[in-house]
Design an enzyme around this catalytic site. Structure first.
Site, PDB file in Angstrom:
ATOM      1  N   LYS A 109      52.378  69.911  45.571  1.00  7.81           N
ATOM      2  CA  LYS A 109      52.078  68.748  46.457  1.00  7.81           C
ATOM      3  C   LYS A 109      53.533  68.128  46.946  1.00  7.81           C
ATOM      4  O   LYS A 109      54.409  68.448  46.340  1.00  7.81           O
ATOM      5  CB  LYS A 109      51.561  67.726  45.444  1.00  7.81           C
TER       6      LYS A 109
HETATM    7  N1  GLU Z   1      45.237  67.754  49.989  1.00  8.31           N
HETATM    8  C1  GLU Z   1      44.131  68.417  49.875  1.00  8.31           C
HETATM    9  C2  GLU Z   1      43.914  68.475  48.333  1.00  8.31           C
HETATM   10  O1  GLU Z   1      44.229  67.533  47.780  1.00  8.31           O
HETATM   11  C3  GLU Z   1      44.149  69.850  50.438  1.00  8.31           C
HETATM   12  C4  GLU Z   1      45.166  70.768  49.824  1.00  8.31           C
HETATM   13  C5  GLU Z   1      45.210  72.220  50.914  1.00  8.31           C
HETATM   14  O2  GLU Z   1      44.385  72.323  51.534  1.00  8.31           O
HETATM   15  O3  GLU Z   1      46.403  72.818  50.512  1.00  8.31           O
HETATM   16  O4  GLU Z   1      43.149  69.460  47.825  1.00  8.31           O
END
Ligand code: GLU
Length: 416
Positions: A109
């Protein structure tokens, strides 16, 4: 257990859920320590020359939690709450999420602590480019692949891809959630909300739930698309909220019309044919399904006693704190966990990455069919463990994710 006086941090929460699952799996202390710590964290300074001439200094992060099952994968959050604590917890959640739905990625993240709503579009572009160039040495289509999250969207991904491409050449597979014109996947924009509706459909028949009164906190990308899909299924959405406040009408809200408000960045509170309530009150309305789809940590030991929902579906990441979860468990309210409910987003991200690598396009039917297959399989797995072992849905979901990552960590020889 942390008391409600001491604020439960996102890392405490995610680590606690990990510990409970690890105990059920009988994992050794050694492997638990290896799994819980992130592999790499980077912090960068992001200076931004504002349009008014002022220089603002922001801080950006990327946390790569675990890559034993594949390249690091996870969103980029531009939000005032996106500090290292938050990003670290959310990176770990991505590891358990990608493993639960069994796609070949690890977890990561990132983000910049800022209020994207206060920035002009060209300021947001500069911020994105500076941040991307500062972290690009740890990114790569086989290393770490960002995606949108709170405060970011397809346009932000396009700028990231372009900035990365300046050093590495045209590389669409470096980010997912891009505009379709630049190699984004059909269905990716709607995927998290769509996936939420797929999980809810499974749960309705499995748990004998009703969808006559649905409450959704948050009307951003996730909440608004979840609302649209649920409405199409015949559900009645009685309350929704955005950054500015919440609206409630027991006769149901016209989601299609309100979707336009969101598209035009108009506050939902402009809508007349509903009562205006606060973002706190919306969580406490009497309903069949409560769907937190905004920020984390909103269901706590303090308000969980007042929740009047038959079931909770976590479309947001980490909306429930440890003590909130305990209160809900004591009251027998099932909580369908984030890593299952909102996994549709990262699943279609996986399809986007695959399409980019193969330089091939899937149609909408294929995206929908394959996403559903993966989600339904994960749902059945979690539900079966929950019922057979008499443990919470969250612990069951974490057990599946954690056991897969423990196995790959061991097979790679990280513990020898
Ligand atoms: N931000 C989204 C999540 O928390 C998608 C992450 C992604 O597609 O890599 O799952």
């Amino acid at each position: 257990m942390p008391s409600e006086q001491k604020k439960e941090s996102p890392t405490d929460t995610v680590s606690h859920f990990f510990d409970v699952a690890a105990k059920q799996l009988d994992l050794s202390e050694e492997i638990c320590q290896t799994l819980i710590k992130p592999y790499r964290e980077i912090t960068v300074e992001v200076p931004l020359r504002r349009n008014n001439g002022q220089l603002d200094l922001y801080t950006g992060y990327r946390v790569q939690h675990n890559g034993s099952r594949g390249p690091y994968k996870g969103g980029m959050r531009f939000h005032p709450t996106a500090d290292i604590e938050d990003v670290r917890a959310l990176a770990a959640l991505m590891t358990w999420k990608t493993a639960l739905v069994n796609i070949p990625f690890g977890g990561a993240k990132g983000g910049v602590t800022c209020n994207a709503l206060e920035l002009e579009r060209n300021e947001l572009e500069r911020l994105t480019r500076i941040f991307t160039s500062k972290i690009s040495l740890i990114l790569g289509p086989q290393r770490d692949i960002p995606a949108p999250d709170m405060g970011t969207d397809a346009q932000v991904m396009a700028w990231m891809m372009d900035e990365y491409g300046k050093r590495h050449g045209h590389t669409p597979e470096i980010v997912t959630g891009k505009p379709i014109e630049l190699g984004g996947s059909i269905g990716r924009n709607e995927a998290t909300g769509h996936g939420t509706s797929v999980i809810i459909t499974e749960a309705i028949s499995d748990f004998n739930l009703s969808c006559d009164k649905v409450v959704i906190q948050g009307f951003g990308n996730v909440g608004s698309h979840a609302a649209l899909y649920l409405e199409k299924m015949g559900a009645k959405i009685i309350a929704i909220s955005d950054y500015y406040g919440a609206i409630h009408n027991p006769n149901g809200l016209p989601i299609q019309e309100l979707f336009q408000y969101a598209a035009e960045r108009r506050p939902l509170t402009d809508y007349d044919d509903a009562d205006q309530i606060s973002n706190q009150e919306i969580l406490e309305l009497e309903c069949d399904l409560l769907i937190p789809a905004a920020i984390g940590g909103v269901i706590t030991g303090e308000n969980a006693n007042r929740i009047q929902a038959s079931a909770i579906f976590e479309a947001a990441n980490s909306p429930t704190t440890i003590s909130g979860e305990q209160v809900l468990a004591n009251r027998g309210i099932p909580v369908f966990p984030d890593i299952l409910v909102n996994a549709g987003g990262v699943i279609v991200s996986y399809f986007e990455w695959v399409q980019n690598i193969q330089q091939f396009r899937w149609d909408a039917n294929r995206v929908e069919k394959e996403m559903k297959e993966i989600l339904v399989k994960a749902y059945k797995n979690v539900s079966e463990i929950h019922k057979s072992k008499g443990i919470s849905l969250r612990t069951a979901a974490f057990m599946v994710g954690v056991s897969r990552v423990a196995k790959s960590t061991e097979l790679r020889g990280y513990l020898t």
